[in-house]
Design an enzyme around this catalytic site. Structure first.
Site, short mmCIF file in Angstrom:
data_model
loop_
_atom_site.label_atom_id
_atom_site.label_comp_id
_atom_site.label_asym_id
_atom_site.label_seq_id
_atom_site.Cartn_x
_atom_site.Cartn_y
_atom_site.Cartn_z
N LYS A 25 0.83 -1.21 0.00
CA LYS A 25 0.00 0.00 0.00
C LYS A 25 0.86 1.26 0.00
CE LYS A 25 -4.24 -1.47 -0.07
NZ LYS A 25 -4.45 -2.08 -1.35
N LYS A 44 -6.48 -15.06 -13.64
CA LYS A 44 -7.76 -15.34 -12.99
C LYS A 44 -8.81 -14.30 -13.31
CE LYS A 44 -7.51 -12.73 -8.80
NZ LYS A 44 -8.37 -12.57 -7.67
N LYS A 96 -12.15 -8.32 -10.99
CA LYS A 96 -12.80 -7.09 -11.50
C LYS A 96 -11.79 -6.06 -11.97
CE LYS A 96 -13.81 -6.01 -6.75
NZ LYS A 96 -13.95 -7.42 -6.42
P1 ADP Z 1 -11.21 -9.34 -7.13
O1 ADP Z 1 -10.04 -10.22 -7.45
O2 ADP Z 1 -12.21 -9.30 -8.21
O3 ADP Z 1 -10.81 -7.95 -6.64
P2 ADP Z 1 -11.57 -9.89 -4.33
O4 ADP Z 1 -10.08 -9.77 -4.18
O5 ADP Z 1 -12.42 -8.83 -3.72
O6 ADP Z 1 -11.92 -10.03 -5.87
O7 ADP Z 1 -12.00 -11.34 -3.82
C1 ADP Z 1 -13.07 -11.61 -2.98
C2 ADP Z 1 -13.08 -13.12 -2.76
O8 ADP Z 1 -13.29 -13.83 -4.00
C3 ADP Z 1 -11.78 -13.68 -2.19
O9 ADP Z 1 -12.09 -14.71 -1.25
C4 ADP Z 1 -11.07 -14.26 -3.39
O10 ADP Z 1 -10.21 -15.35 -3.03
C5 ADP Z 1 -12.24 -14.76 -4.25
N1 ADP Z 1 -11.89 -14.69 -5.68
C6 ADP Z 1 -11.75 -13.57 -6.43
N2 ADP Z 1 -11.44 -13.89 -7.72
C7 ADP Z 1 -11.38 -15.26 -7.78
C8 ADP Z 1 -11.11 -16.20 -8.84
N3 ADP Z 1 -10.87 -15.81 -10.10
N4 ADP Z 1 -11.14 -17.52 -8.54
C9 ADP Z 1 -11.40 -17.95 -7.28
N5 ADP Z 1 -11.66 -17.11 -6.24
C10 ADP Z 1 -11.66 -15.77 -6.47
#
Ligand code: ADP
Ligand code: TRP
Length: 330
Positions: free
Chosen positions: A111, A194, A197
């Site tokens: 950060k 993966k 968003k």
């Molecule tokens: P993003 O990657 O879209 O910002 P977050 O980091 O807010 O999503 O993730 C929220 C939850 O969703 C976490 O527990 C994360 O491990 C899970 N998660 C996010 N993307 C994936 C993915 N592509 N496959 C499996 N789990 C995911």
């Protein structure tokens, strides 16, 4: 029965990665354990100190979780800032959290690099607030991703330190709960990595995407000219499409396209069409539900109230013992 706590950052709409990677496990956990799931709106101030529409974003996240099946009667689903007891525990834990150990957290170092103009004390003490979230309910299991393991380690340190200093055993040791072998990574549509968003336009399929948008995103996914030798290994982009198919389609459908791939007769256009159909079949009832819940302010208000009450009951119990252990009036 285990006590489970997990926080959800109110950062955006839910996509298939969030659903299959996290939410699906929350849904099964609420059946078996005492679960506290909360929307981490205090935490979001560490990176967005003056958020626009914070309450609206929080409500959207809440509506999506309710629409997916988190049930306020089976689990405690609440908003972090509705439980200011967390802030009191955070203050108390801060007295015994050392600046040196906080500065060593990799998330803090990241950060500092990402927002050099806003290295606030809240960022430094982010892990203390997270420890307070977990310890306030005396949780033993915390379902989080690998990136949160260091925070969990710090939570154990702060809880144990408190117990030792005040000669008590209020706080149990929480462990990260990685869903054992169910841990999965949902791939994105851009051929690598993966679904996420922040991974770029078109990579993620959101639960509330209309069918036309889902079609556009899937049809644009990267493919190649197809296999030429039977039973060849699938390149990453193709493997990703098959992984998505495995999540949303029937076993027969998956096998049908897998056989076609293996005998080199596959037409990716057909696979994509089927994938669109099955994703839409999966997301459209959820999407409908999201719309209904989002516009039902009475339902949302009731969920918020119920969550708050249940969270208060659990937190008050802990704070009473915590204050007593230190020597404050209760
Ligand atoms: P993003 O990657 O879209 O910002 P977050 O980091 O807010 O999503 O993730 C929220 C939850 O969703 C976490 O527990 C994360 O491990 C899970 N998660 C996010 N993307 C994936 C993915 N592509 N496959 C499996 N789990 C995911
Ligand atoms: N730090 C977590 C994340 O970024 C969110 C979070 C806040 C959390 N408090 C928590 C997760 C308590 C589990 C338990 O994803």
């Amino acid at each position: 029965m285990e006590c489970v706590v997990s926080g959800i950052r109110p950062t955006g709409r839910l996509h298939l990665g969030n659903y299959f990677g996290a939410l699906r496990n929350f849904l099964s956990m609420q059946e078996k354990h005492q679960c506290f799931f909360f929307i981490a709106d205090y935490h979001s101030l560490t990176t967005h100190p003056t958020p626009v529409n914070l309450r609206e974003n929080v409500k959207t996240v809440l509506a999506e979780y309710l629409a997916c099946g988190l049930d306020p009667d089976k689990c405690t689903l609440y908003i972090q800032s509705d439980l200011p007891q967390t802030a009191e525990l955070y203050l108390l834990l801060n007295m015994n959290a050392y600046v040196g150990e906080l500065e060593r957290a990799t998330t803090f170092k990241d950060k500092v690099r990402q927002q050099p103009d806003n290295v606030n004390a809240g960022l430094l003490t982010y892990p203390v607030l997270m420890a307070a979230d977990i310890l306030i309910h005396r949780a033993t299991k915390v379902p989080v991703g690998k990136d949160q393991e260091q925070h969990l380690e710090m939570t154990r340190t702060f809880g144990n330190r408190f117990n030792r200093l005040y000669k008590t055993n209020i706080f149990p040791e929480p462990v990260a709960f990685n869903f054992g072998n169910q841990l999965i990574k949902v791939p994105g549509l851009d051929g690598s990595g993966k679904m996420g968003k922040s991974e770029g336009e078109g990579n993620a399929i959101f639960l509330n995407d209309p069918a036309s948008v889902i079609r556009k995103k899937v049809m644009r996914a990267v493919t190649d000219s197809g296999p030429t030798t039977p039973h060849s290994q699938k390149p990453a982009a193709i493997e990703n499409l098959f992984s998505l198919l495995k999540l949303v389609s029937s076993d027969e459908t998956y096998r049908f396209f897998d056989d076609q791939y293996n005998n080199c007769s596959i037409r990716y256009g057909d696979l994509k069409k089927q994938l669109v159909e099955d994703i839409v079949m999966f997301t459209s009832p959820i999407s409908e539900k999201i719309k209904a819940v989002e516009s039902d302010s009475e339902l949302l208000a009731r969920a918020i109230r119920t969550g708050k009450e249940k969270a208060h009951a659990s937190a008050n119990e802990t704070m009473k013992e915590t204050r007593k252990a230190i020597g404050f009036s209760i």
